[in-house]
Design a protein around this motif. Structure first.
Motif: not given
Length: 785
Positions: A65-68, A78-79, A159-160, A172-173
């Motif tokens: 799931p989307v990380p906090e 990334l940027v 995105y991650a 990412l996770e």
């Protein structure tokens, strides 16, 4: 032409306004809600956020799931790699688009898309459709709409969470765990740089393919980050030396059975549990060691559950031995599985009997050979105490006194109480289980039972805070997720067990003899107090041990998941040692439950029997869970008249009244006295009668087998011939001779130990026993074919 258009627009203002309103409405609602709808992996975390385990998503992808939050190193990498002006543009980067257009025209093909991170998020949310001019326009528009709805940080998190990282790894996770075996927060700059470039070319991660290209891309990004001032040249040289990951790593599996339980319930996404990750790992290793010892006896499975007594939250959940292996059902979660309870329900019967005033802890219960409604319980060691206090019967887990207590308490009522406590696996009527209910005739789970004992402790912890009132939610199932309790008003009535009954039960449960080296535990003042109980099911299939302290409640089960019994698989030997090892791993010195004085009542009771006082017994004050005793007056104290000089029994018909002394005497029934005096040398049988003073029949003999009503079945030997039945009796006075007769035929005499092997023929018979004093005892019985 241009003038006509302008003139038309001026002449139709409402049409123009409507057109722009439609465009504005479309723009406002153009962003999909929700933005992403893929299935996510089931991710289980500890109370502090440590990953305990995960299950792959329904589409076969590792997608967390989307990380906090994101680690700063990955965000910077990334940027820097994807969108340097990310924090300065509104979702569209005109400079980047212009550069991409020039590069594509120069190359004669598409070599750069000019997409911002916001545009890439939109593209991923649309399912990565084929690249066309219309799609690009749609991405441009929706990217600006995305920037109006989400913060820059949230866009990076989206995105991650949904970028491809090679193979079936998404986000990412999942990538951090699969490639580096660590959470994203612990990624180095080199690892963050590799993961930042990977979504651009996810195929580079495959082992043995393009590893040099992947390393080159990572190193170029590290150099750019160094030039941007994120770290020094010396650090850059070190980061370049870090190797690329090899094959994907397995994810942590610290609580696999709890994870499977959640998956079976249809759960997905991130679940923060109450599990203590460090304790979970320690107890998993301890369980593995204990199982390796038990394996020598072909015992392969075990389970351990640790609860916070105050909250009922699960701190450790070992559903099965981690090294049992697939042939021995390692994947089976024992904790919620129904198993035969053994003696683990005895404290509950004891507590409820106290609560209703049926007994005191000191009340004597008969422990003699017993047959009730066709059922004949036996103690584990196949011996009897004659009479034993209720507290001692619980501490020694004696079966016969507890079955007799259940008979007095009421089978139906106890069955109802167990259902009220939450034992949901007791689904049949009380008559289905019968009196063996308290000895393991029913099934319950470790989850249910440990939760009940934690609820008893919780009730005691809240007595002072609530001024003797009860919180109905104190008796509740255990939980493995933080959950707010429903607001319910306090009440004066127990819900469903009184604090006084629970405290007296825990006091009795302290006095069990601990296994092994713990046997002399009371000699050490630093030893913690634990209310604990073991249980062993019929056929040695289940070994239980549950213990409670003010801070922790621990449940242990040992056995074979397939139900195979093994000799020696008993609670005190197989489960109790592990129970105390678990307690030894927990923080110590938390004191003991405070006595719930508001729920305890001082009552007058007979000192020796624990019954309500009679005129003939010494009286003490005892603490009771009920204000009134329902035991009745003590039946074991009688007044005997003794001659002043000889101290022999007499009566007014054979001796002058002035020569008689009335003396209270503690007198058990013959069968109880026979066993009782073996363990209690101070027990004094009544004096014999003075010469010429015997008056009528004394109650000195009792049959142990057969008892009335008697239906006897003669066993058959291996050769098919009838075997023999052992008939036995008890006499109040040791050394007395008893003469045996069957159907008026003399069989012989016995002294001290009164038993005789007989082979009676089928049909009706009469057994007659006569002692030296002439007392006669007769018992008719029927021998089955």
């Amino acid at each position: 032409m241009k003038g006509r258009a302008v003139s038309w627009l001026r002449g139709h203002p409402r049409t123009v306004l409507f057109f722009f309103a439609v465009l504005l409405g479309w723009y406002a609602f153009s962003l999909p809600r929700p933005l992403f709808r893929p299935p996510y992996s089931l991710v289980l975390e500890s109370q502090t956020g440590t990953l305990l385990g995960a299950r792959i998503a329904k589409d076969g992808q590792w997608r967390f799931p989307v990380p906090e939050e994101l680690p700063p190193s990955f965000t910077a990498a990334l940027v820097e790699f994807e969108d340097r002006r990310f924090y300065r543009h509104p979702g569209i980067d005109p400079i980047g688009l212009g550069r991409a257009l020039w590069q594509n025209l120069k190359a004669g093909r598409v070599v750069s898309g000019g997409s911002t991170l916001s545009m890439q998020v939109i593209r991923m949310s649309l399912g990565n459709p084929p690249r066309t001019v219309l799609r690009k326009i749609q991405e441009l528009i929706l990217a600006t709409r995305l920037e109006l709805s989400y913060s820059k940080q949230h866009i990076l998190q989206l995105y991650a969470a949904h970028a491809p990282f090679g193979g079936n790894v998404v986000g990412l996770e999942a990538a951090a765990w699969r490639y580096f075996g660590k959470p994203p927060a612990l990624l180095t700059w080199s690892e963050s740089a590799m993961l930042a470039v990977l979504p651009n070319s996810p195929g580079l991660i495959h082992p043995g393919r393009n590893r040099a290209a992947l390393a080159a891309k990572r190193d170029r990004l590290l150099e750019r980050l160094c030039q941007a001032g994120y770290f020094s040249q010396a650090d850059l040289q070190l980061f370049r030396q870090e190797p690329l990951p090899e094959a994907p790593r397995p994810l942590p599996q610290y609580a696999p059975h709890l994870l499977s339980r959640l998956q079976a319930d249809g759960r997905e996404g991130r679940i923060t549990s109450t599990i203590d990750a460090v304790l979970q790992q320690q107890l998993t290793e301890l369980a593995a060691h204990h199982q390796s010892v038990m394996r020598a006896n072909q015992v392969h499975n075990l389970a351990v559950l640790v609860l916070d007594t105050e909250t009922g939250e699960t701190l450790a959940y070992i559903g099965n031995a981690p090294n049992a292996g697939q042939p021995h059902s390692e994947d089976v979660d024992i904790i919620p599985a129904p198993r035969s309870t053994g003696s683990i329900l005895k404290p509950l019967l004891y507590a409820y009997s106290l609560q209703e005033g049926l007994i005191l802890p000191s009340t004597l219960l008969l422990d003699i050979p017993t047959r009730l409604s066709g059922y004949q319980p036996e103690n584990f060691h196949e011996d009897y105490d004659g009479a034993v206090s209720a507290e001692r019967a619980l501490a020694r887990s004696l079966n016969v006194p507890m079955v007799r207590l259940l008979q007095d308490y009421g089978l139906e009522k106890f069955h109802l109480r167990l259902r009220q406590l939450g034992l949901g696996h007791i689904r049949y009527p009380a008559r289905h289980y019968g009196l063996p209910l308290v000895l393991g005739g029913a099934e319950a789970s470790l989850w249910e039972l440990t939760g009940i004992y934690a609820s008893m402790g919780r009730t005691l912890l809240h007595q002072y805070a609530h001024n003797g009132w009860y919180t109905p939610s104190d008796f509740r199932p255990a939980v493995f997720e933080p959950a707010p309790l429903p607001e319910r008003p306090l009440q004066q009535e127990p819900a469903p067990m009184s604090a006084g009954a629970a405290w007296l039960a825990f006091e009795a449960m302290q006095h069990l003899e601990r296994p092994g080296a713990e046997g002399q535990w009371e000699a050490f003042s630093s030893s913690r107090k634990i209310a604990w109980k073991t249980g062993t099911s019929f056929g040695f299939r289940d070994a239980w041990a549950i213990g409670a302290s003010p801070r922790y409640t621990v449940g242990v089960w040992v056995g074979n998941a397939d139900g195979e019994g093994r000799p020696g698989l008993v609670g005190v030997r197989a489960a109790a040692p592990l129970l105390f090892e678990v307690f030894n791993r927990l923080p110590a010195a938390e004191g003991w439950f405070p006595p719930p004085w508001d729920a305890l009542h001082p009552v007058q009771a007979c000192r020796q029997s624990g019954y309500a006082p009679s005129p003939h017994c010494p009286v003490d004050t005892a603490w009771a869970a009920a204000p009134l005793l329902k035991t009745g007056a003590c039946p074991y104290h009688q007044v005997l008249h003794l001659e002043r000089d000889s101290r022999l029994r007499a009566h007014a018909g054979c001796a002058p009244a002035s020569m008689l002394i009335p003396e209270p005497w503690f007198l058990l029934p013959p069968a109880a006295a026979y066993f009782y005096q073996k363990r209690n040398p101070a027990y004094a049988p009544p004096p014999t009668w003075a010469p010429g003073c015997k008056d009528g029949q004394d109650d000195n003999m009792a049959l142990i087998y057969p008892q009335h009503p008697a239906r006897v079945k003669v066993p058959v030997d291996l050769d098919g011939q009838p075997s023999k039945v052992i008939f036995s009796a008890a006499h109040r006075f040791p050394g007395q001779t008893v003469y045996w007769h069957l159907d008026e035929t003399y069989l012989g005499a016995t002294t001290t130990f009164h038993s005789m092997e007989l082979s009676p023929s089928p049909g009706h018979h009469l057994l007659t026993l006569v002692d030296e004093g002439g007392q006669t005892l007769q018992q008719p019985f029927f021998v089955l074919e």
